[in-house]
Design a protein around this motif. Sequence first.
Motif, PDB file in Angstrom:
ATOM      1  N   SER A  17       0.809  -1.217   0.000  1.00 20.68           N
ATOM      2  CA  SER A  17       0.000   0.000   0.000  1.00 20.68           C
ATOM      3  C   SER A  17       0.846   1.273   0.000  1.00 20.68           C
ATOM      4  O   SER A  17       0.316   2.372  -0.111  1.00 20.68           O
ATOM      5  CB  SER A  17      -0.934   0.006   1.214  1.00 20.68           C
ATOM      6  OG  SER A  17      -0.163  -0.006   2.406  1.00 20.68           O
ATOM      7  N   ASP A  18       2.172   1.146   0.121  1.00 22.20           N
ATOM      8  CA  ASP A  18       3.081   2.301   0.131  1.00 22.20           C
ATOM      9  C   ASP A  18       3.795   2.396  -1.216  1.00 22.20           C
ATOM     10  O   ASP A  18       4.777   1.699  -1.448  1.00 22.20           O
ATOM     11  CB  ASP A  18       4.101   2.154   1.257  1.00 22.20           C
ATOM     12  CG  ASP A  18       5.096   3.306   1.313  1.00 22.20           C
ATOM     13  OD1 ASP A  18       4.921   4.293   0.562  1.00 22.20           O
ATOM     14  OD2 ASP A  18       6.041   3.215   2.100  1.00 22.20           O
ATOM     15  N   PRO A  19       3.301   3.243  -2.126  1.00 18.45           N
ATOM     16  CA  PRO A  19       3.896   3.312  -3.454  1.00 18.45           C
ATOM     17  C   PRO A  19       5.189   4.122  -3.521  1.00 18.45           C
ATOM     18  O   PRO A  19       5.896   4.076  -4.519  1.00 18.45           O
ATOM     19  CB  PRO A  19       2.818   3.987  -4.300  1.00 18.45           C
ATOM     20  CG  PRO A  19       2.108   4.882  -3.326  1.00 18.45           C
ATOM     21  CD  PRO A  19       2.131   4.121  -2.014  1.00 18.45           C
ATOM     22  N   GLY A  20       5.515   4.859  -2.452  1.00 17.56           N
ATOM     23  CA  GLY A  20       6.665   5.758  -2.527  1.00 17.56           C
ATOM     24  C   GLY A  20       6.322   6.925  -3.419  1.00 17.56           C
ATOM     25  O   GLY A  20       5.170   7.339  -3.520  1.00 17.56           O
ATOM     26  N   GLY A  21       7.315   7.456  -4.107  1.00 18.69           N
ATOM     27  CA  GLY A  21       7.077   8.583  -5.010  1.00 18.69           C
ATOM     28  C   GLY A  21       6.327   8.143  -6.254  1.00 18.69           C
ATOM     29  O   GLY A  21       6.498   7.028  -6.744  1.00 18.69           O
ATOM     30  N   ILE A  22       5.474   9.026  -6.755  1.00 18.94           N
ATOM     31  CA  ILE A  22       4.685   8.747  -7.958  1.00 18.94           C
ATOM     32  C   ILE A  22       4.852   9.911  -8.927  1.00 18.94           C
ATOM     33  O   ILE A  22       4.762  11.071  -8.535  1.00 18.94           O
ATOM     34  CB  ILE A  22       3.188   8.594  -7.614  1.00 18.94           C
ATOM     35  CG1 ILE A  22       2.973   7.436  -6.646  1.00 18.94           C
ATOM     36  CG2 ILE A  22       2.362   8.396  -8.879  1.00 18.94           C
ATOM     37  CD1 ILE A  22       1.553   7.335  -6.126  1.00 18.94           C
ATOM     38  N   GLY A  23       5.128   9.601 -10.182  1.00 19.08           N
ATOM     39  CA  GLY A  23       5.244  10.650 -11.190  1.00 19.08           C
ATOM     40  C   GLY A  23       5.411  10.057 -12.574  1.00 19.08           C
ATOM     41  O   GLY A  23       5.966   8.966 -12.735  1.00 19.08           O
ATOM     42  N   ASN A  24       4.900  10.738 -13.558  1.00 20.64           N
ATOM     43  CA  ASN A  24       5.012  10.302 -14.959  1.00 20.64           C
ATOM     44  C   ASN A  24       4.502   8.882 -15.167  1.00 20.64           C
ATOM     45  O   ASN A  24       5.049   8.110 -15.957  1.00 20.64           O
ATOM     46  CB  ASN A  24       6.450  10.408 -15.455  1.00 20.64           C
ATOM     47  CG  ASN A  24       6.959  11.827 -15.457  1.00 20.64           C
ATOM     48  OD1 ASN A  24       6.236  12.759 -15.833  1.00 20.64           O
ATOM     49  ND2 ASN A  24       8.185  12.020 -15.010  1.00 20.64           N
ATOM     50  N   GLY A  25       3.467   8.511 -14.424  1.00 17.07           N
ATOM     51  CA  GLY A  25       2.885   7.179 -14.558  1.00 17.07           C
ATOM     52  C   GLY A  25       3.693   6.075 -13.902  1.00 17.07           C
ATOM     53  O   GLY A  25       3.413   4.899 -14.105  1.00 17.07           O
ATOM     54  N   LEU A  26       4.703   6.437 -13.127  1.00 19.30           N
ATOM     55  CA  LEU A  26       5.563   5.453 -12.472  1.00 19.30           C
ATOM     56  C   LEU A  26       5.376   5.513 -10.962  1.00 19.30           C
ATOM     57  O   LEU A  26       5.063   6.565 -10.412  1.00 19.30           O
ATOM     58  CB  LEU A  26       7.030   5.737 -12.807  1.00 19.30           C
ATOM     59  CG  LEU A  26       7.408   5.730 -14.284  1.00 19.30           C
ATOM     60  CD1 LEU A  26       8.839   6.220 -14.459  1.00 19.30           C
ATOM     61  CD2 LEU A  26       7.248   4.335 -14.862  1.00 19.30           C
ATOM     62  N   GLN A  27       5.610   4.366 -10.310  1.00 20.10           N
ATOM     63  CA  GLN A  27       5.593   4.301  -8.853  1.00 20.10           C
ATOM     64  C   GLN A  27       6.959   3.840  -8.386  1.00 20.10           C
ATOM     65  O   GLN A  27       7.518   2.868  -8.910  1.00 20.10           O
ATOM     66  CB  GLN A  27       4.528   3.325  -8.353  1.00 20.10           C
ATOM     67  CG  GLN A  27       3.123   3.774  -8.632  1.00 20.10           C
ATOM     68  CD  GLN A  27       2.099   2.817  -8.045  1.00 20.10           C
ATOM     69  OE1 GLN A  27       2.423   1.769  -7.527  1.00 20.10           O
ATOM     70  NE2 GLN A  27       0.842   3.210  -8.137  1.00 20.10           N
ATOM     71  N   GLU A  28       7.479   4.533  -7.384  1.00 19.84           N
ATOM     72  CA  GLU A  28       8.812   4.221  -6.865  1.00 19.84           C
ATOM     73  C   GLU A  28       8.926   2.758  -6.441  1.00 19.84           C
ATOM     74  O   GLU A  28       9.941   2.103  -6.682  1.00 19.84           O
ATOM     75  CB  GLU A  28       9.121   5.137  -5.692  1.00 19.84           C
ATOM     76  CG  GLU A  28      10.508   4.946  -5.116  1.00 19.84           C
ATOM     77  CD  GLU A  28      10.787   5.871  -3.951  1.00 19.84           C
ATOM     78  OE1 GLU A  28      11.896   5.764  -3.402  1.00 19.84           O
ATOM     79  OE2 GLU A  28       9.933   6.685  -3.583  1.00 19.84           O
ATOM     80  N   LYS A  29       7.887   2.210  -5.809  1.00 19.35           N
ATOM     81  CA  LYS A  29       7.943   0.829  -5.326  1.00 19.35           C
ATOM     82  C   LYS A  29       8.220  -0.157  -6.463  1.00 19.35           C
ATOM     83  O   LYS A  29       8.934  -1.138  -6.281  1.00 19.35           O
ATOM     84  CB  LYS A  29       6.659   0.444  -4.595  1.00 19.35           C
ATOM     85  CG  LYS A  29       5.424   0.322  -5.481  1.00 19.35           C
ATOM     86  CD  LYS A  29       4.215  -0.139  -4.687  1.00 19.35           C
ATOM     87  CE  LYS A  29       3.001  -0.360  -5.571  1.00 19.35           C
ATOM     88  NZ  LYS A  29       1.878  -0.883  -4.780  1.00 19.35           N
ATOM     89  N   ASN A  30       7.678   0.104  -7.649  1.00 15.35           N
ATOM     90  CA  ASN A  30       7.900  -0.788  -8.789  1.00 15.35           C
ATOM     91  C   ASN A  30       9.311  -0.645  -9.346  1.00 15.35           C
ATOM     92  O   ASN A  30       9.957  -1.630  -9.706  1.00 15.35           O
ATOM     93  CB  ASN A  30       6.865  -0.524  -9.879  1.00 15.35           C
ATOM     94  CG  ASN A  30       5.459  -0.840  -9.418  1.00 15.35           C
ATOM     95  OD1 ASN A  30       5.242  -1.717  -8.577  1.00 15.35           O
ATOM     96  ND2 ASN A  30       4.498  -0.118  -9.949  1.00 15.35           N
TER      97      ASN A  30
END
Length: 70
Positions: A17-30
Amino acid sequence: MFHTFTFLRRDAGHGGSDPGGIGNGLQEKNLTLKIATNIKSLVEDYKDVTVKMSRAGDMTTESLQTLKWW
């Protein structure tokens, strides 16, 4: 004759449930999981190298679990 080995720990951070930073359609966790998994794949084929991951999929790792893991 000395026998040496390397033990590498990779902490991908975030997850679940913690995605980290999100931007430009990306999630840090991925991104962090993909980078950590790629590093693991690159180095685990070396002789006497052991790689441990804090998480191998999209799961939440609690702070205390991560501290115990280290």
